[in-house]
Design an enzyme around this catalytic site. Sequence first.
Site, mmCIF file in Angstrom:
data_model
loop_
_atom_site.group_PDB
_atom_site.id
_atom_site.type_symbol
_atom_site.label_atom_id
_atom_site.label_comp_id
_atom_site.label_asym_id
_atom_site.label_seq_id
_atom_site.Cartn_x
_atom_site.Cartn_y
_atom_site.Cartn_z
ATOM 1 N N GLY A 44 0.813 -1.197 0.000
ATOM 2 C CA GLY A 44 0.000 0.000 0.000
ATOM 3 C C GLY A 44 0.856 1.261 0.000
ATOM 4 C CG LEU A 45 -0.344 4.935 -1.753
ATOM 5 C CD1 LEU A 45 -1.133 6.201 -2.020
ATOM 6 C CD2 LEU A 45 0.961 4.974 -2.530
ATOM 7 C CG HIS A 46 1.315 1.811 4.644
ATOM 8 N ND1 HIS A 46 0.943 0.734 5.397
ATOM 9 C CD2 HIS A 46 0.176 2.459 4.345
ATOM 10 C CE1 HIS A 46 -0.358 0.731 5.541
ATOM 11 N NE2 HIS A 46 -0.852 1.770 4.909
ATOM 12 C CB ALA A 47 7.012 3.826 4.942
ATOM 13 N NE ARG A 48 12.037 1.133 2.676
ATOM 14 C CZ ARG A 48 12.982 0.267 2.831
ATOM 15 N NH1 ARG A 48 13.342 -0.487 1.835
ATOM 16 N NH2 ARG A 48 13.581 0.137 3.991
#
Lengths: 89, 598
Positions: A13-17
């Site tokens: 998903g659109l987390h961190a990296r």
Amino acid sequence: MPQIDLLVSNKLGLHARAAGKLTKTAGQFTSDIFITKEARRVNAKSIMGVMMLAAGKGTTVTIEAEGDDAQEALQEIKALFDDKFGEEA
Amino acid sequence: MTSSVKKPNAVIAAKSTPEKDTPASTPLICLYGRGVANGYAMGRAVVMGATALEVAHYRIAPTAVAAEKDRFSQALKATSDELRTLAQNLPDDAPRELAALLNVHQLLLADPLLSEETLLLIEQRHYNAEWALTTQGQQLGEQFSAMQDEYLRERGSDVRQVVERILHTLAGTRALGNLDAILQSDDPLIVVAHDISPADMIRLRGARFAGFVTDLGGPTSHTAIVARSMGVPAVVGLGQVRSVARDGDFLIVDGQQGTVLINPPPSQITVYESLATQYADSRYRLLSLLDVPSETLDGVRIGLHANIELPEEAPLALSQGAHGIGLLRSEFLFMSRADLPSEQEQFEAYQSVVVQMGDRPVTIRTLDLGSDKNLDGEATVTINPALGQRAIRYCLARPELFQTQLRAILRASAYGKVRLLIPMITGLAEVRATLEIIEAVKRELQAKGQAFDPNLEVGAMVEVPAMAIAIEPFARAFDFLSIGTNDLIQYTLGIDRADSDVSSLYDPLHPAVLRLIAGTINAGQRFGVPVAVCGEMAGDARLTRLLLGLGLTDFSMHPRQLLDVKQEVRRAHSNALRTKVAGALNRAEAIDPDRLND
């Protein structure tokens, strides 16, 4: 304002990296770029804003861009999503 | 752990009246935290940085708004430059995780949510830059703390660290501004910090410290890991040591008890000097055991292996005479990050341990995390994580993740003696599924022409009572077994040790637990399958005799405990202990380990 819908298909998903990569890519353009998930719309150049969307795999987000390089920006961002942010290399 | 050391707490309690040589106005300040690296240290405090709570709050004149905004923007840029320089000059041996974290910190610094709102607060409310920044930083931090996803929640601390870094720039001090003085000092120095960020860690490398004390942190914090690798004591989770201790204060750090004494009277210093000497003596005496065989008085050879979490801990294991790695926890590769480690990254980490250990075996445990950890970034709420989808259950539900790890481990097996350890196996269907996946991965590697050890041993953790009770088919299916006493006890007794209301009921010596351990060891002997214990019981020297009495010949523990246990092994008579313990076990009697002395 030009806009496209994109499916978050990378595992994490659109987390961190992925959020970082999106922010960096968006930051290369002079256009204002926004990303919307459901009712929440944030500046796509803000890593915190993007992370706070908590857009996991399978969610659809809308990217809007306004400015001279809006079309290029949307293309680049679409490529990033299609490439699953380089995660599955 | 060392029971021969007198409890300093008792000493403190006995000293309620000040000594003659202490001014009556100086009360003894003793803070309680958590000791995460053993030993004692005495030295001068070096206080790291100011916290966001301590900055000045004032309103600026309307005419000063432009200048204040400029001051903030300059600080932002300077901080950004500083981080970029740090990232560019990362030492080659710096953990990769640090580079990734620095990158996130740089992006946070560049985030308009942080800068624009802060500038707005300066402009509209006439807050000074520090006040505006901490206000906005706090607001963002709160939004992160309220998030459901555990990984995203933790980003709140990154925001806090970035805010503090800008505050230091604004104040004209660097987070570790006094580092040059520190590096040149001859006195023993003790780092006092609120928390130690990854960027600080890089700058602290190479400096010599006698100890670390911090307000925040737990046993797996950066502080704890670095302190252990340096072999100096550390106490974390002190809550407020940063606001109590001042630069140059004399500190005593007691890593055993998890306490810190600030400006103690000379009499206390004397007490601790002798404790430190005793501790050093006992460590030194134990070092003389390095070269003697690990066997009991009646000649039974006992295997002493190390539990480690990071490749960097392998040298410590070797220095303490470990016969091998009995448990390499692979979770470290998966923690503190949002994405999954690649096969190559995992391979390099495993290979590093295998190469460092030479011809000594390295037992790598496959991922022992659960659905509560949100590895896949999907927020899930697990009602009871201990009984949920974790360890092998989790891996079998995510074959890709599991296969990636297996490929990495198998490839590392080409470089030494690797053993594969599967956690939390409960049923035979899981055994079959797991072994099938391992075989499939081997075939895949073979087809690709990649080297691995075709005779790689596969073992199982014995931690669910179901397996221990019906052990025979498992003993037949696996090449070795390793008893994880921590979970075995928790599941057998139905006690969550982390729950303070019931933790006192957590009893490793419950006859039911001892029978399960004895039954497993016994089955291992009948089927010719080696059995080890790798839980905390194995490293508790007080329990060494008891475990020998249960027939155990293979122990795995934290490297720092190896010599203590070896000392107990060399003083024990294995056969006599077995007879004693067997009798008590048959009658399900309580066993007092202290009364097993021959």
